[in-house]
Design a protein around this motif. Structure first.
Motif, PDB file in Angstrom:
ATOM      1  N   PRO A 174       0.840  -1.200   0.000  1.00  0.00           N
ATOM      2  CA  PRO A 174       0.000   0.000   0.000  1.00  0.00           C
ATOM      3  C   PRO A 174       0.879   1.255   0.000  1.00  0.00           C
ATOM      4  O   PRO A 174       1.868   1.323   0.726  1.00  0.00           O
ATOM      5  CB  PRO A 174      -0.793  -0.114   1.307  1.00  0.00           C
ATOM      6  CG  PRO A 174      -0.827  -1.585   1.586  1.00  0.00           C
ATOM      7  CD  PRO A 174       0.490  -2.112   1.092  1.00  0.00           C
ATOM      8  N   GLY A 175       0.553   2.192  -0.848  1.00  0.00           N
ATOM      9  CA  GLY A 175       1.349   3.412  -0.955  1.00  0.00           C
ATOM     10  C   GLY A 175       2.374   3.352  -2.074  1.00  0.00           C
ATOM     11  O   GLY A 175       2.958   4.364  -2.437  1.00  0.00           O
ATOM     12  N   GLY A 176       2.613   2.173  -2.644  1.00  0.00           N
ATOM     13  CA  GLY A 176       3.462   2.090  -3.837  1.00  0.00           C
ATOM     14  C   GLY A 176       4.872   1.578  -3.660  1.00  0.00           C
ATOM     15  O   GLY A 176       5.611   1.497  -4.631  1.00  0.00           O
ATOM     16  N   ALA A 177       5.282   1.206  -2.436  1.00  0.00           N
ATOM     17  CA  ALA A 177       6.630   0.645  -2.271  1.00  0.00           C
ATOM     18  C   ALA A 177       6.691  -0.701  -2.994  1.00  0.00           C
ATOM     19  O   ALA A 177       5.839  -1.556  -2.792  1.00  0.00           O
ATOM     20  CB  ALA A 177       6.963   0.461  -0.795  1.00  0.00           C
ATOM     21  N   VAL A 178       7.689  -0.883  -3.853  1.00  0.00           N
ATOM     22  CA  VAL A 178       7.826  -2.137  -4.589  1.00  0.00           C
ATOM     23  C   VAL A 178       8.476  -3.169  -3.669  1.00  0.00           C
ATOM     24  O   VAL A 178       9.544  -2.943  -3.113  1.00  0.00           O
ATOM     25  CB  VAL A 178       8.654  -1.939  -5.881  1.00  0.00           C
ATOM     26  CG1 VAL A 178       8.825  -3.270  -6.616  1.00  0.00           C
ATOM     27  CG2 VAL A 178       7.990  -0.917  -6.795  1.00  0.00           C
ATOM     28  N   LEU A 179       7.803  -4.301  -3.530  1.00  0.00           N
ATOM     29  CA  LEU A 179       8.276  -5.358  -2.629  1.00  0.00           C
ATOM     30  C   LEU A 179       9.109  -6.405  -3.345  1.00  0.00           C
ATOM     31  O   LEU A 179       9.970  -7.041  -2.744  1.00  0.00           O
ATOM     32  CB  LEU A 179       7.078  -6.047  -1.960  1.00  0.00           C
ATOM     33  CG  LEU A 179       6.179  -5.168  -1.101  1.00  0.00           C
ATOM     34  CD1 LEU A 179       4.991  -5.964  -0.585  1.00  0.00           C
ATOM     35  CD2 LEU A 179       6.969  -4.565   0.057  1.00  0.00           C
TER      36      LEU A 179
END
Length: 197
Positions: free
Chosen positions: A152-157
């Motif tokens: 959530p929020g766009g951090a690439v995991l």
């Protein structure tokens, strides 16, 4: 005496050059420490805008409030087509995770396929722009299918090269759940989704 001098000189030069090389490598490793794990992919969701199936320019970030599975595919890519029913099923079972398809293809065959497939998740289209988007996600080889997982929020995991299978999707869903409950942090989530190799 001259012979000894000539023998020592190459040995001394070799020792010096080896020491310089080792120091350079050590400096490189130290400078990269802490970032090495994440250098395989963009850490934050790239600013990508592609047309939707109706031709409207749509930012990928439209769905970034929640976790996302961004899947790059094409109508001519057999493994891509094989995984789409799995992605549809995953979307149905996990409505809080947004699957977004990016068709790296011409619009006409994608529209024909979309009519037949009846996607239950949004699809964006762009041939040249799609290849560029994959490169932004650090898929320079432009392997397809290709998927990226975001928090959530766009951090690439993490990213995955090649066909997705049920165990990859289950791992992503569990990771998102653990991240949301605070049981793991972003670093631990990225470790769990280390699928890029």
């Amino acid at each position: 005496m001259n012979a000894k001098h000539l023998t020592r000189k190459p040995t001394l030069v070799t020792v010096i050059l080896s020491a310089v090389a080792l120091c350079g490598y050590a400096a490189y490793r130290l400078a990269g420490s802490g970032q090495e794990t994440d250098s395989r992919f963009a850490n934050e969701l790239p600013q990508i805008v592609l047309n939707d199936l109706a031709g409207a320019p749509t930012p990928l970030a439209t769905w970034s409030e929640g976790p996302m599975l961004v899947n790059f595919w094409a109508t001519w890519c057999a493994p891509c087509l094989r995984e789409i029913p799995l992605l549809k099923s995953f979307q149905e079972q996990h409505p809080t995770i947004e699957v977004v398809g990016i068709a790296v293809d011409q619009l006409e065959p994608v529209l024909d396929f979309a009519e037949e497939m009846q996607f239950n998740y949004p699809v964006l289209v762009g041939r040249a722009d799609g290849y560029e988007a994959m490169t932004i996600f650090r898929n320079e080889a432009q392997v397809m299918p290709f998927s990226a997982f975001t928090a959530p929020g766009g951090a690439v995991l993490g990213v995955h090269y090649g066909e997705l299978h049920a165990e990859h999707l289950d791992n992503f869903a569990t990771t998102v759940e653990l991240l949301g409950s605070g049981e793991i942090d972003l670093g631990e989530a990225r470790d769990r989704l280390d699928l890029s190799h």
